[in-house]
Design a protein around this motif. Structure first.
Motif, PDB file in Angstrom:
ATOM      1  N   ARG A  77       0.811  -1.205   0.006  1.00 45.29           N
ATOM      2  CA  ARG A  77      -0.130   0.105  -0.052  1.00 45.29           C
ATOM      3  C   ARG A  77       0.877   1.226  -0.204  1.00 45.29           C
ATOM      4  NH1 ARG A  77      -6.009   0.542   2.236  1.00 45.29           N
ATOM      5  NH2 ARG A  77      -6.612  -1.259   1.274  1.00 45.29           N
ATOM      6  N   ASP A  79       0.318   5.706   0.054  1.00 42.29           N
ATOM      7  CA  ASP A  79      -0.657   6.842   0.742  1.00 42.29           C
ATOM      8  C   ASP A  79      -1.892   6.916  -0.307  1.00 42.29           C
ATOM      9  OD1 ASP A  79       0.700   7.240   3.033  1.00 42.29           O
ATOM     10  OD2 ASP A  79       1.875   8.702   2.177  1.00 42.29           O
ATOM     11  N   ASP A  82      -4.271   4.025   0.448  1.00 41.43           N
ATOM     12  CA  ASP A  82      -4.873   4.224   1.742  1.00 41.43           C
ATOM     13  C   ASP A  82      -6.006   5.503   1.615  1.00 41.43           C
ATOM     14  OD1 ASP A  82      -3.577   2.476   3.220  1.00 41.43           O
ATOM     15  OD2 ASP A  82      -2.014   3.970   3.687  1.00 41.43           O
ATOM     16  N   ARG A  83      -5.620   6.448   1.076  1.00 40.20           N
ATOM     17  CA  ARG A  83      -6.629   7.631   0.900  1.00 40.20           C
ATOM     18  C   ARG A  83      -7.859   7.297   0.076  1.00 40.20           C
ATOM     19  NH1 ARG A  83      -4.896  13.869  -0.787  1.00 40.20           N
ATOM     20  NH2 ARG A  83      -6.979  14.873  -0.490  1.00 40.20           N
ATOM     21  N   ALA A  85      -9.014   4.057  -0.370  1.00 41.28           N
ATOM     22  CA  ALA A  85      -9.762   3.230   0.231  1.00 41.28           C
ATOM     23  C   ALA A  85     -10.826   3.904   1.361  1.00 41.28           C
ATOM     24  CB  ALA A  85      -8.950   2.137   1.275  1.00 41.28           C
ATOM     25  N   ASP A  86     -10.309   5.051   2.222  1.00 42.13           N
ATOM     26  CA  ASP A  86     -11.037   5.859   3.019  1.00 42.13           C
ATOM     27  C   ASP A  86     -11.953   6.559   2.062  1.00 42.13           C
ATOM     28  OD1 ASP A  86      -9.540   5.227   5.136  1.00 42.13           O
ATOM     29  OD2 ASP A  86      -8.262   7.062   5.227  1.00 42.13           O
ATOM     30  N   GLU A  87     -11.889   7.321   1.029  1.00 40.34           N
ATOM     31  CA  GLU A  87     -12.803   7.930   0.215  1.00 40.34           C
ATOM     32  C   GLU A  87     -13.735   6.787  -0.224  1.00 40.34           C
ATOM     33  OE1 GLU A  87     -10.091  11.835  -1.228  1.00 40.34           O
ATOM     34  OE2 GLU A  87     -10.272  10.056  -2.553  1.00 40.34           O
ATOM     35  N   GLN A  89     -14.822   4.275   1.255  1.00 42.84           N
ATOM     36  CA  GLN A  89     -15.714   3.906   2.064  1.00 42.84           C
ATOM     37  C   GLN A  89     -16.782   5.008   2.093  1.00 42.84           C
ATOM     38  OE1 GLN A  89     -13.909   3.579   6.124  1.00 42.84           O
ATOM     39  NE2 GLN A  89     -15.264   1.828   6.514  1.00 42.84           N
ATOM     40  N   ALA A  90     -16.380   6.160   2.306  1.00 43.20           N
ATOM     41  CA  ALA A  90     -17.320   7.316   2.462  1.00 43.20           C
ATOM     42  C   ALA A  90     -18.289   7.424   1.374  1.00 43.20           C
ATOM     43  CB  ALA A  90     -16.717   8.567   2.545  1.00 43.20           C
ATOM     44  N   LYS A  93     -20.896   4.424   1.668  1.00 46.36           N
ATOM     45  CA  LYS A  93     -21.814   4.827   2.676  1.00 46.36           C
ATOM     46  C   LYS A  93     -22.598   6.044   2.467  1.00 46.36           C
ATOM     47  CE  LYS A  93     -19.237   3.317   6.600  1.00 46.36           C
ATOM     48  NZ  LYS A  93     -18.474   3.660   7.796  1.00 46.36           N
ATOM     49  N   THR A 101      -7.995  11.935  -3.992  1.00 43.75           N
ATOM     50  CA  THR A 101      -6.791  11.143  -4.305  1.00 43.75           C
ATOM     51  C   THR A 101      -6.363  11.361  -5.617  1.00 43.75           C
ATOM     52  OG1 THR A 101      -7.932   9.145  -3.118  1.00 43.75           O
ATOM     53  CG2 THR A 101      -6.097   8.803  -4.646  1.00 43.75           C
TER      54      THR A 101
END
Length: 196
Positions: A77, A79, A82-83, A85-87, A89-90, A93, A101
């Motif tokens: 992975r 950065d 990782d970014r 994956a967070d975006e 997820q949001a 949801k 990114t």
């Protein structure tokens, strides 16, 4: 599709046709999603590929990416992954459709222009291929736009799923029309008023 990292490693090794390189500038990992696992590949600064793992064109995309970066691909992975994956997820949801990114997809000059036009289509809205061609100041390039969208190596973030037929029909999505419908329905519910 993958129960764990070992399952991903095995599938990725098969996709590459051998073990991933021990050291490489490009790192690959998987991101789970409601529409199936996604393969994410990035260098230290940019996301270079985000593709549905079951897409048939994936081996060709990997070859282009490796040639462009003059690098093998290894597991890991960075950065940007990782970014991402967070975006994502949001996004899934229904909390945000904003992606920051940094992207660096591999494509021709025309493809790059077509993908930049896609980035201007807001979540919850759609455009036709003809609309996208007009946005590129090439109103007769509808077929070329469709081909460029089909070559898009960064699913969801570069939203080719928001381009539909002139008659409002769902057409031409490399990840499968069921995913296109799912993504548009999700965006309609979460972010806007897409009517299909």
């Amino acid at each position: 599709m993958f129960d764990d990292d070992a399952g991903f490693r095995q599938a990725f090794t098969q996709l590459l046709g051998g073990e991933p390189a021990p050291e490489a500038a490009l790192k690959a990992d998987w991101v789970d999603s409601p529409v199936g696992p996604l393969l994410a590949i990035a260098d230290n600064d940019h996301l270079r590929l985000l593709e549905f793992f079951d897409r048939g064109i994936l081996p060709t995309e990997l070859g282009k990416l490796k040639a462009d970066a003059d690098s093998d691909i290894t597991l890991g992975r960075t950065d940007p992954i990782d970014r991402l994956a967070d975006e994502l997820q949001a996004y899934f949801k229904g909390q945000s459709a904003t992606f920051k990114t940094p992207l660096a997809p591999v494509g021709t000059h025309f493809e790059q222009r077509a993908w930049e036009a896609l980035l201007k289509v807001p979540a919850g809205e759609t455009r036709s291929y003809g609309d996208q061609a007009v946005a590129l100041d090439q109103p007769t390039a509808t077929r070329a736009v469709a081909r460029a969208n089909g070559a898009n190596p960064i699913a969801i973030l570069i939203p080719c799923h928001r381009i539909i037929g002139a008659d409002g029909s769902l057409t031409g999505y490399g990840g499968g029309l069921w995913r296109k419908r799912w993504l548009l329905d999700h965006e309609r519910r979460a972010f806007g008023h897409v009517l299909i």
